[in-house]
Scaffold this active site. Structure first.
Site, PDB file in Angstrom:
ATOM      1  N   HIS A   1     -48.507  10.227  18.995  1.00 45.08           N
ATOM      2  CA  HIS A   1     -48.525   9.176  20.015  1.00 45.08           C
ATOM      3  C   HIS A   1     -49.932   8.894  20.518  1.00 45.08           C
ATOM      4  O   HIS A   1     -50.198   7.817  21.041  1.00 45.08           O
ATOM      5  CB  HIS A   1     -47.553   9.500  21.162  1.00 45.08           C
ATOM      6  CG  HIS A   1     -47.965  10.564  22.117  1.00 45.08           C
ATOM      7  ND1 HIS A   1     -47.499  11.867  22.049  1.00 45.08           N
ATOM      8  CD2 HIS A   1     -48.784  10.540  23.195  1.00 45.08           C
ATOM      9  CE1 HIS A   1     -48.013  12.571  23.035  1.00 45.08           C
ATOM     10  NE2 HIS A   1     -48.802  11.790  23.753  1.00 45.08           N
TER      11      HIS A   1
ATOM     12  N   ASP B   1     -44.837  15.509  16.350  1.00 46.79           N
ATOM     13  CA  ASP B   1     -45.762  14.602  17.046  1.00 46.79           C
ATOM     14  C   ASP B   1     -47.218  14.973  16.741  1.00 46.79           C
ATOM     15  O   ASP B   1     -47.907  15.573  17.552  1.00 46.79           O
ATOM     16  CB  ASP B   1     -45.494  14.668  18.551  1.00 46.79           C
ATOM     17  CG  ASP B   1     -46.158  13.536  19.317  1.00 46.79           C
ATOM     18  OD1 ASP B   1     -46.968  12.807  18.719  1.00 46.79           O
ATOM     19  OD2 ASP B   1     -45.865  13.377  20.513  1.00 46.79           O
TER      20      ASP B   1
ATOM     21  N   SER C   1     -51.909  15.819  26.100  1.00 43.39           N
ATOM     22  CA  SER C   1     -51.325  15.429  24.821  1.00 43.39           C
ATOM     23  C   SER C   1     -52.347  15.660  23.716  1.00 43.39           C
ATOM     24  O   SER C   1     -53.480  15.189  23.794  1.00 43.39           O
ATOM     25  CB  SER C   1     -50.925  13.954  24.847  1.00 43.39           C
ATOM     26  OG  SER C   1     -49.829  13.745  25.689  1.00 43.39           O
TER      27      SER C   1
END
Length: 736
Positions: free
Chosen positions: A107, A243, A667
């Site tokens: 992402h 991810d 992240s």
């Protein structure tokens, strides 16, 4: 619940008991509660890596770490920090090979993957894998940043600042000092520096940085792996998402930062993370190293109550309505799906986060806990006659009551006029051009026009008026109904919003890039005149004028007062509770957070284990579903149990959870084991624990990580990109 024995304390107790035994001949027993510590008390916090020696180093070792503070951060020698990279200003990434190979989240790389995609070559759908340097894809607007050094410059920043100064005078002098310190800092010609405030402005640190602007896409799994579970599973556990994405840093012939060039070569890092093949188990030490964006752990109870009951509900409702409309178009139109994929994911991310955050704050009784702390604070302040802190809580009550209405109005403008109605966002850019002309004349106009037209090129690449029109109609009606009237634009009164949307979207030139360019041609006077005759601009200008003349001035006036009170309250907390542990709030600077691999109990009778497996992916599999489809090759690998060297007892691990205190910006952060090896990739938090931005609770706050073995499995067995595996350093730390 896990406990760690304090052997040195046990030794002290035995020594202290020896004399008693010698004189009384009495056997002294030592109960477990006297020789153990609850590890929850030493978890949580986002610590500055240059300041780990002492208590933090001891706590990490109590949790199982074998690392020293210098292993993590060292200016003169290679250390973990040299492998940690701020990715494009918003995420974290880490170097995992001697050839500058970067690992981050799917992402985080989503925008780049999307920018290289088309209906013919849909890398979001099919994935992308470069089998050689020549196949790697350049990203003109991408950059990554290293932290080379961290210096405490608090004394220099506060030089000349006195208690007698008012807050405006203090900040003026502080800002002047910051400029002086930045100008005088010792650094190389290609390096930069920045100074950031910590502990609400009670401490200042300087960061010497290196930024690289040639960053190329190397690999990305299809969204059916990298985004598996999509919005349904976002913020949830159990999770089964791969991810991750891979990029590479390029440098000039001297290994220094350089603009993109075919002559650039892969960057040679000072340190890269070895990759562990041994996996994790309950109780293993985990260190997450990265750039957390923003937290507010020390807000007063009244502020948290306002977030839970006033501000979050409004933002949730706005985004929920926008998402429903966008989703309905994405499901039926492949072109819209590609255009809106990244925007939809970004919008949905914080919509769902705010829901979980509010629920977690209520469940953890965050407001009540803060009130208990404030009561204790008040008693000590009164008992010790600490006059400088005596009015702080009353000041908070008064100011938060006063700011509530304008804060709500500001959120409505941000969520509707700036973010989620794209045409209003475009009118805001046009409004900036007009304001630049009013301030700077023809030159100001030209500068703003050129910058904003460049920005609008990207906006219109992913814009659809047919999607935006119903979003406009729904959200403007919501704005008119629920935004505080004292701060609402006058053009919302007595309006039929369907007719308004039909008129604006059928007549405005701002719904296309060509139309926007046409409006801005000619002399500045001609362009401004044409803008003000456009229906969308006329409508949007009223919103933006209201924001800048009514909302923002009042908000900033009150917020400046709150910032001053919060700064003094932070100082007061550290003075009044000298034995409590206080870490600085996140502010997008490099931090360390440590914890352990642990399951948790989200509610009565339910316990979540630490690890998920590929078996769970197959259990969730829904053919042709945009959230839960599974590529045929992955199905085949699962059915054949062809997991290579990456399986654990015949099963393929996918994700695991830990107690690391993370937030947005973490992240892509590496999860590092007790020996400094890469074991996972941070990408999310559990829904029940998203309130950790305001109230970390080791019982329920868990970060979610991709098991690095799943990354290797996808790269090797699924993608066949063995070239990437071969450049990594694979290790077996548990088999030593």
């Amino acid at each position: 619940m896990k406990y760690i024995k304090l052997y040195f304390l046990l030794a002290l107790l035995i020594v202290s008991c020896k004399t008693v035994q010698e004189t009384t001949d009495t056997v002294i027993s030592i109960t477990p509660t006297e020789t153990v510590v609850d590890t929850r008390e030493i978890q949580g916090g986002m610590w500055i890596p240059s300041l780990l020696e002492g208590v933090n180093e001891t706590e990490m070792q109590m949790l199982g770490s074998k690392l020293t503070a210098k292993d993590i951060y060292d200016v003169n020698n290679s250390s973990l920090k040299d492998a940690i990279v701020h990715f494009n200003g918003g995420c974290t990434s880490e170097i995992i090979s001697p050839n500058g190979l970067l690992l981050t989240n799917h992402h985080c790389g989503y925008g780049a993957i999307q920018s290289h995609s088309s209906v013919e070559h849909d890398y979001l759908k099919d994935g992308f894998w470069a089998k050689s340097y020549d196949e790697e894809l350049a990203n003109p607007n991408m950059s990554v940043t290293f932290i080379k050094r961290i210096d405490d410059v608090t004394d220099a920043v506060f030089a000349g600042v006195t208690d007698e100064m008012d807050e405006a005078a203090k900040m003026k002098l502080i800002n002047q000092n910051i400029l002086k310190v930045n100008k005088a800092v010792e650094k190389e010609a290609w390096q930069d520096s920045k100074i950031r405030a910590f502990y609400k402005g009670n401490q200042y640190l300087l960061f010497v940085t290196e930024e690289f602007n040639d960053v190329r896409l190397v690999g990305a799994p299809p969204s059916s792996i990298g985004k598996f579970g999509a919005d349904t599973d976002n913020w949830m556990w159990p999770r089964h998402t791969g991810d991750f994405s891979l990029f590479r840093i390029y440098a000039d012939a001297n290994n220094k930062p350089a603009a993109y060039s075919e002559d650039n070569v892969p960057y040679t890092p000072k340190h890269h993370l070895p990759v562990s093949l041994d996996g994790v188990e309950e109780g293993d030490f985990t260190l997450v190293f990265g750039f957390p964006g923003s937290t507010n752990e020390y807000l007063p109870a009244v502020a948290v109550d306002q977030i839970v009951n006033v501000l979050n509900p409004a933002k949730i409702e706005i985004r929920e309505n926008a998402l429903k409309i966008i989703d309905s178009y994405m499901r039926t139109d492949p072109a819209v799906k590609i255009k809106y994929a990244s925007k939809y994911a970004s919008t949905a991310n914080y919509w769902k986060k705010w829901i979980g955050e509010s629920q977690g704050l209520k469940k953890s009784k965050a407001v009540a806990k803060k009130k208990e702390l404030e009561d204790e604070f008040s008693k000590i302040v009164e008992a010790k006659d600490l006059v400088g802190y005596s009015t702080l809580l009353a000041d908070f009550e008064r100011l938060y009551k006063e700011i509530e209405s304008v804060s709500l109005a500001r959120d409505y403008w941000m969520e509707v006029a700036y973010r989620n109605v794209e045409l209003l966002g475009i009118t805001f850019r046009a409004f900036q051009i007009e304001q630049a002309y009013l301030r700077g004349g023809e030159q100001g106009f030209e500068n703003a026009k050129n910058a904003i037209l460049n920005r609008l090129e990207g906006t219109f690449k992913n814009y659809s008026a047919k999607v935006d029109k119903p979003v406009f109609e729904k959200l403007i009606a919501l704005y008119a109904k629920k935004s505080p009237k004292a701060y609402s634009p006058s053009n919302l009164e007595g309006v039929n919003f369907t007719d308004l949307a039909n008129t604006i979207y059928s007549t405005s030139k701002l719904i296309t890039l060509e139309g926007a360019k046409e409006l801005l041609t000619g002399t500045p006077e001609e362009a401004i005149k044409k803008l003000n005759e456009d229906t969308a601009y006329q409508f949007g200008k009223e919103f933006h004028t209201t924001f800048y003349t009514k909302i923002e001035p009042k908000f900033q006036e009150l917020n400046q007062q709150l910032v001053a009170v919060q700064k003094q309250y932070m100082k007061g907390l550290m003075d009044v509770f000298p034995d409590k542990r206080f870490f600085p709030d996140a502010n997008s600077t490099l931090r360390v957070t440590y914890g352990q691999v642990n399951g948790y109990e989200p509610r009565d009778g339910v316990y979540y284990n630490t690890t998920t497996y590929l078996e769970g992916v197959m259990e969730k599999f829904v053919p042709n579903d945009y959230e839960f489809d599974v590529p045929q090759k992955l199905q085949d690998l699962y059915n054949a149990k062809d997991f290579g060297d990456y399986a654990e007892n015949g099963k393929m691990p996918v994700n695991f959870i830990g107690t690391n205190h993370t937030t947005g910006g973490n992240s892509g952060s590496p999860a590092i084991d007790a020996h400094g090896n890469l074991i996972g990739l941070n990408f999310d938090r559990v829904w029940e624990g998203t309130m950790s931005d305001y109230n970390y609770d080791a019982d329920i706050c868990r970060n979610i990580m991709v098991d690095i073995r799943y990354v290797l499995f996808i790269v090797d067995k699924y993608a066949g990109a063995k070239n990437l595996i071969d450049e990594m350093t694979l290790v077996h730390p548990k088999k030593k």
